[in-house]
Motif scaffolding. Sequence first.
Motif, PDB file in Angstrom:
ATOM      1  N   GLN A 187       2.313  23.414  40.715  1.00 56.54           N
ATOM      2  CA  GLN A 187       1.760  22.750  41.892  1.00 56.54           C
ATOM      3  C   GLN A 187       0.300  22.345  41.648  1.00 56.54           C
ATOM      4  O   GLN A 187      -0.118  21.245  42.033  1.00 56.54           O
ATOM      5  CB  GLN A 187       1.857  23.664  43.118  1.00 56.54           C
ATOM      6  N   TYR A 188      -0.448  23.225  41.012  1.00 58.47           N
ATOM      7  CA  TYR A 188      -1.840  22.905  40.673  1.00 58.47           C
ATOM      8  C   TYR A 188      -1.881  21.669  39.778  1.00 58.47           C
ATOM      9  O   TYR A 188      -2.678  20.752  40.007  1.00 58.47           O
ATOM     10  CB  TYR A 188      -2.510  24.105  39.973  1.00 58.47           C
ATOM     11  N   LYS A 189      -1.051  21.641  38.733  1.00 62.56           N
ATOM     12  CA  LYS A 189      -1.032  20.499  37.808  1.00 62.56           C
ATOM     13  C   LYS A 189      -0.702  19.202  38.552  1.00 62.56           C
ATOM     14  O   LYS A 189      -1.302  18.164  38.284  1.00 62.56           O
ATOM     15  CB  LYS A 189      -0.025  20.726  36.675  1.00 62.56           C
ATOM     16  N   ALA A 190       0.220  19.264  39.488  1.00 57.47           N
ATOM     17  CA  ALA A 190       0.580  18.079  40.277  1.00 57.47           C
ATOM     18  C   ALA A 190      -0.595  17.628  41.147  1.00 57.47           C
ATOM     19  O   ALA A 190      -0.833  16.427  41.308  1.00 57.47           O
ATOM     20  CB  ALA A 190       1.804  18.373  41.141  1.00 57.47           C
ATOM     21  N   ARG A 191      -1.333  18.579  41.691  1.00 57.87           N
ATOM     22  CA  ARG A 191      -2.508  18.237  42.506  1.00 57.87           C
ATOM     23  C   ARG A 191      -3.560  17.516  41.661  1.00 57.87           C
ATOM     24  O   ARG A 191      -4.163  16.535  42.114  1.00 57.87           O
ATOM     25  CB  ARG A 191      -3.120  19.498  43.121  1.00 57.87           C
ATOM     26  N   GLU A 249      -2.992  15.806  38.874  1.00 61.22           N
ATOM     27  CA  GLU A 249      -2.435  14.488  38.518  1.00 61.22           C
ATOM     28  C   GLU A 249      -2.555  13.498  39.668  1.00 61.22           C
ATOM     29  O   GLU A 249      -2.676  12.294  39.442  1.00 61.22           O
ATOM     30  CB  GLU A 249      -0.974  14.610  38.084  1.00 61.22           C
ATOM     31  N   ALA A 250      -2.534  13.993  40.896  1.00 63.19           N
ATOM     32  CA  ALA A 250      -2.594  13.118  42.073  1.00 63.19           C
ATOM     33  C   ALA A 250      -4.021  12.656  42.404  1.00 63.19           C
ATOM     34  O   ALA A 250      -4.198  11.764  43.229  1.00 63.19           O
ATOM     35  CB  ALA A 250      -1.996  13.838  43.281  1.00 63.19           C
ATOM     36  N   LEU A 251      -5.018  13.236  41.749  1.00 67.62           N
ATOM     37  CA  LEU A 251      -6.402  12.840  42.021  1.00 67.62           C
ATOM     38  C   LEU A 251      -6.662  11.414  41.538  1.00 67.62           C
ATOM     39  O   LEU A 251      -6.152  11.008  40.496  1.00 67.62           O
ATOM     40  CB  LEU A 251      -7.378  13.776  41.295  1.00 67.62           C
ATOM     41  N   PRO A 252      -7.480  10.684  42.273  1.00 70.40           N
ATOM     42  CA  PRO A 252      -7.878   9.354  41.778  1.00 70.40           C
ATOM     43  C   PRO A 252      -8.910   9.517  40.652  1.00 70.40           C
ATOM     44  O   PRO A 252      -9.562  10.555  40.534  1.00 70.40           O
ATOM     45  CB  PRO A 252      -8.509   8.705  43.012  1.00 70.40           C
ATOM     46  N   ASP A 296      -8.983  22.419  44.897  1.00 72.17           N
ATOM     47  CA  ASP A 296      -9.591  22.198  46.213  1.00 72.17           C
ATOM     48  C   ASP A 296     -10.927  21.461  46.076  1.00 72.17           C
ATOM     49  O   ASP A 296     -11.204  20.525  46.834  1.00 72.17           O
ATOM     50  CB  ASP A 296      -9.843  23.526  46.942  1.00 72.17           C
ATOM     51  N   LEU A 297     -11.737  21.904  45.122  1.00 69.72           N
ATOM     52  CA  LEU A 297     -13.049  21.296  44.895  1.00 69.72           C
ATOM     53  C   LEU A 297     -12.925  19.799  44.606  1.00 69.72           C
ATOM     54  O   LEU A 297     -13.603  18.975  45.233  1.00 69.72           O
ATOM     55  CB  LEU A 297     -13.747  21.993  43.729  1.00 69.72           C
ATOM     56  N   TRP A 298     -12.036  19.437  43.690  1.00 73.19           N
ATOM     57  CA  TRP A 298     -11.901  18.030  43.299  1.00 73.19           C
ATOM     58  C   TRP A 298     -11.214  17.199  44.376  1.00 73.19           C
ATOM     59  O   TRP A 298     -11.572  16.036  44.573  1.00 73.19           O
ATOM     60  CB  TRP A 298     -11.175  17.910  41.960  1.00 73.19           C
ATOM     61  N   GLU A 299     -10.264  17.779  45.084  1.00 72.67           N
ATOM     62  CA  GLU A 299      -9.637  17.036  46.194  1.00 72.67           C
ATOM     63  C   GLU A 299     -10.661  16.724  47.280  1.00 72.67           C
ATOM     64  O   GLU A 299     -10.701  15.611  47.803  1.00 72.67           O
ATOM     65  CB  GLU A 299      -8.467  17.841  46.770  1.00 72.67           C
ATOM     66  N   ARG A 300     -11.502  17.706  47.607  1.00 73.45           N
ATOM     67  CA  ARG A 300     -12.535  17.497  48.633  1.00 73.45           C
ATOM     68  C   ARG A 300     -13.537  16.440  48.174  1.00 73.45           C
ATOM     69  O   ARG A 300     -13.952  15.572  48.946  1.00 73.45           O
ATOM     70  CB  ARG A 300     -13.253  18.826  48.909  1.00 73.45           C
ATOM     71  N   ALA A 301     -13.920  16.511  46.908  1.00 70.11           N
ATOM     72  CA  ALA A 301     -14.865  15.524  46.367  1.00 70.11           C
ATOM     73  C   ALA A 301     -14.284  14.122  46.424  1.00 70.11           C
ATOM     74  O   ALA A 301     -14.980  13.162  46.768  1.00 70.11           O
ATOM     75  CB  ALA A 301     -15.236  15.888  44.923  1.00 70.11           C
ATOM     76  N   ALA A 302     -12.997  13.991  46.112  1.00 72.05           N
ATOM     77  CA  ALA A 302     -12.340  12.682  46.146  1.00 72.05           C
ATOM     78  C   ALA A 302     -12.305  12.136  47.572  1.00 72.05           C
ATOM     79  O   ALA A 302     -12.583  10.959  47.800  1.00 72.05           O
ATOM     80  CB  ALA A 302     -10.930  12.771  45.564  1.00 72.05           C
ATOM     81  N   VAL A 303     -11.975  12.989  48.534  1.00 78.30           N
ATOM     82  CA  VAL A 303     -11.920  12.563  49.942  1.00 78.30           C
ATOM     83  C   VAL A 303     -13.303  12.129  50.416  1.00 78.30           C
ATOM     84  O   VAL A 303     -13.446  11.108  51.092  1.00 78.30           O
ATOM     85  CB  VAL A 303     -11.356  13.702  50.834  1.00 78.30           C
TER      86      VAL A 303
END
Length: 126
Positions: free
Chosen positions: A21-25, A27-30, A65-72
């Motif tokens: 699940q982490y790897k998929a998260r 991969e989904a980052l821009p 979480d860190l990178w998803e928040r940064a992307a948003v």
Amino acid sequence: MAAKWIEALTGSLEQKKQYRQYKARIEALPEPYRAAAKAFERYFMYYGGVTDGETIIRMFGDFADLWERAAVDGTPVRSIVGEDPVEFAETFTQAYGGTRWIDKERARLMKAIDAASTQNGKETTA
């Protein structure tokens, strides 16, 4: 019953699921967040040396979480990692205790030196 036997040989199936699940998260980052996260992940594998699966899963979850928040938020990569990405990576991994592969080698070294320095219960000198 079979699941426990398999886990005894291969490790926690739940942790493997969480890792996928982490790897998929990631991969989904821009871009450029995905590229930065992958570069840090590679470094973590070499530098971090954490052997405790639970700690690794928690660390990678927080990292995603860190990178998803940064992307948003649209936060620039350098604003997250600073001027020294190595320092960022090492500080990040040090925040997660857990057993590291080097701990076993440190203990082995200490034991070997203790044994080498004492002979017949006496401290030896050269």
